[in-house]
Design a protein around this motif. Structure first.
Motif, mmCIF file in Angstrom:
data_model
loop_
_atom_site.group_PDB
_atom_site.id
_atom_site.type_symbol
_atom_site.label_atom_id
_atom_site.label_comp_id
_atom_site.label_asym_id
_atom_site.label_seq_id
_atom_site.Cartn_x
_atom_site.Cartn_y
_atom_site.Cartn_z
ATOM 1 N N ALA A 195 0.847 -1.187 0.000
ATOM 2 C CA ALA A 195 0.000 0.000 0.000
ATOM 3 C C ALA A 195 0.884 1.239 0.000
ATOM 4 C CB ALA A 195 -0.926 0.020 1.221
ATOM 5 N N ILE A 196 0.294 2.356 -0.371
ATOM 6 C CA ILE A 196 0.968 3.655 -0.310
ATOM 7 C C ILE A 196 0.276 4.480 0.769
ATOM 8 C CG2 ILE A 196 1.530 5.787 -1.546
ATOM 9 C CD1 ILE A 196 1.349 4.131 -4.164
ATOM 10 N N LEU A 197 1.057 5.048 1.655
ATOM 11 C CA LEU A 197 0.540 5.909 2.712
ATOM 12 C C LEU A 197 0.971 7.343 2.448
ATOM 13 C CD1 LEU A 197 -0.721 6.601 5.445
ATOM 14 C CD2 LEU A 197 1.376 5.791 6.544
ATOM 15 N N LEU A 198 -0.007 8.240 2.369
ATOM 16 C CA LEU A 198 0.242 9.674 2.227
ATOM 17 C C LEU A 198 -0.099 10.311 3.566
ATOM 18 C CD1 LEU A 198 -1.334 10.154 -1.315
ATOM 19 C CD2 LEU A 198 1.107 10.046 -0.731
ATOM 20 N N SER A 199 0.941 10.684 4.299
ATOM 21 C CA SER A 199 0.788 11.031 5.703
ATOM 22 C C SER A 199 0.716 12.536 5.915
ATOM 23 C CB SER A 199 1.978 10.442 6.477
ATOM 24 O OG SER A 199 1.860 10.711 7.850
ATOM 25 N N CYS A 200 -0.136 12.953 6.821
ATOM 26 C CA CYS A 200 -0.346 14.334 7.291
ATOM 27 C C CYS A 200 -1.777 14.751 6.989
ATOM 28 C CB CYS A 200 0.615 15.342 6.662
ATOM 29 S SG CYS A 200 0.381 17.021 7.339
ATOM 30 N N THR A 201 -2.491 15.173 8.022
ATOM 31 C CA THR A 201 -3.894 15.559 7.846
ATOM 32 C C THR A 201 -4.066 16.902 7.157
ATOM 33 O OG1 THR A 201 -4.022 16.546 10.064
ATOM 34 C CG2 THR A 201 -4.656 14.222 9.857
ATOM 35 N N ASP A 202 -2.970 17.658 6.960
ATOM 36 C CA ASP A 202 -3.074 18.930 6.240
ATOM 37 C C ASP A 202 -2.676 18.777 4.778
ATOM 38 O OD1 ASP A 202 -3.909 21.562 6.277
ATOM 39 O OD2 ASP A 202 -1.965 22.377 6.861
ATOM 40 N N LEU A 203 -2.468 17.540 4.334
ATOM 41 C CA LEU A 203 -2.081 17.266 2.959
ATOM 42 C C LEU A 203 -3.328 16.900 2.155
ATOM 43 C CD1 LEU A 203 0.526 16.945 1.182
ATOM 44 C CD2 LEU A 203 0.409 14.503 1.709
ATOM 45 N N ALA A 204 -3.587 17.626 1.086
ATOM 46 C CA ALA A 204 -4.768 17.395 0.251
ATOM 47 C C ALA A 204 -4.536 16.195 -0.657
ATOM 48 C CB ALA A 204 -5.082 18.634 -0.583
ATOM 49 N N THR A 205 -5.343 15.143 -0.497
ATOM 50 C CA THR A 205 -5.115 13.893 -1.219
ATOM 51 C C THR A 205 -6.334 13.351 -1.953
ATOM 52 O OG1 THR A 205 -5.688 12.548 0.714
ATOM 53 C CG2 THR A 205 -3.369 13.207 0.480
ATOM 54 N N LEU A 206 -7.531 13.823 -1.645
ATOM 55 C CA LEU A 206 -8.739 13.178 -2.151
ATOM 56 C C LEU A 206 -8.823 13.158 -3.676
ATOM 57 C CD1 LEU A 206 -11.620 14.249 0.269
ATOM 58 C CD2 LEU A 206 -10.113 12.254 0.357
ATOM 59 N N ASP A 207 -8.235 14.137 -4.336
ATOM 60 C CA ASP A 207 -8.342 14.211 -5.792
ATOM 61 C C ASP A 207 -7.408 13.252 -6.519
ATOM 62 O OD1 ASP A 207 -10.324 16.162 -5.741
ATOM 63 O OD2 ASP A 207 -8.881 17.806 -5.721
#
Length: 251
Positions: A195-207
């Motif tokens: 899996a790939i983890l994109l960490s940090c809740t201030d990082l915009a990832t949904l798109d």
């Protein structure tokens, strides 16, 4: 009618009211949670100072003191669950210690982002992952160690480097464009990563999550999707949501 005897649900949040604590400069967390929120579930937020030192006794004491205060504020809103929506500030071992503390002080179920990342990766069967963050080297290394303590191996990691010049740089994280996040995820991915983890809740990832999952052939989890997923499930909301990755759709 006595106000303290009313037992009807509030007008909004008839299915669940979720409280979330976010760092002061964070703007992506609330925006992404609002996009994912099922009908009948409402979001209620509090802002708390950022705690990067979760290891020393002094740093841990300061974190717990602030969490007690701000979780207590959210409990006054009669939320059904309280989430601490910060990756770096919630990497406390063991992973369930801080949520248990929050529940003990408020009487509400509680989750943290660090806990959610571990739970999400376990649910996906991803014991080896690739990690992309906006952080500097020191914070990336801390996250790698934290994940290893909970049985998750990072096979490759890279960060954008924010924080190396001081915590004031963190305000730039929410300015990282989705195409930059996409490129980071592609750079860190490795065949052996489950899996790939994109960490940090201030990082915009949904798109970019679903595009990445299609192209890379594996789950992509972000701090926000993981925390939101665990918060919903612990609040009794079993809705499966399309458009935000396998975690929220299949688990």
């Amino acid at each position: 009618m006595r106000l303290d005897r009313i037992d009807r649900p509030t007008v909004y949040g008839t299915r669940a009211k979720i409280g979330v604590i976010v760092p002061p400069a964070n703007t992506a967390n609330e925006a992404e949670w609002a996009r994912m929120m099922p009908a009948g579930v409402t979001l209620h937020t509090a802002r708390m100072p950022l705690h990067l030192d979760t290891v020393s006794k002094a740093g841990e004491a300061a974190l717990y003191a602030d969490v007690e205060r701000y979780a207590g504020d959210l409990a006054l809103a009669s939320v059904d669950l309280i989430a601490y929506g910060c990756t770096a500030g919630s990497m406390v071992s063991p992973v369930d210690a801080l949520p248990a503390f929050m529940t003990g002080r408020t009487g509400r179920p509680a989750v943290t982002t660090a806990q959610a990342l571990v739970e999400a990766l376990r649910a996906l069967g991803a014991a080896r992952i690739a990690l992309g963050t906006p952080y500097d080297r020191a914070l990336n290394e801390h996250e790698v160690r934290f994940l290893a303590e909970h049985g998750i191996e990072v096979v490759h990691e890279e960060g954008f480097g924010y924080g190396a010049g001081g915590p004031q740089e963190h305000r730039n994280i929410a300015r990282i464009r989705p195409e930059e996040v996409y490129a980071l995820a592609k750079r860190v991915d490795r065949p052996e990563a489950a899996a790939i983890l994109l960490s940090c809740t201030d990082l915009a990832t949904l798109d970019v999550i679903e595009r990445l999952e299609t192209e890379c052939g594996k789950p992509v989890v972000s701090s926000n999707t993981a925390t939101f997923w665990l918060a919903l499930r612990r609040a009794g909301i079993e809705a499966r949501l399309d458009g935000f990755g396998r975690l929220l759709k299949d688990h």
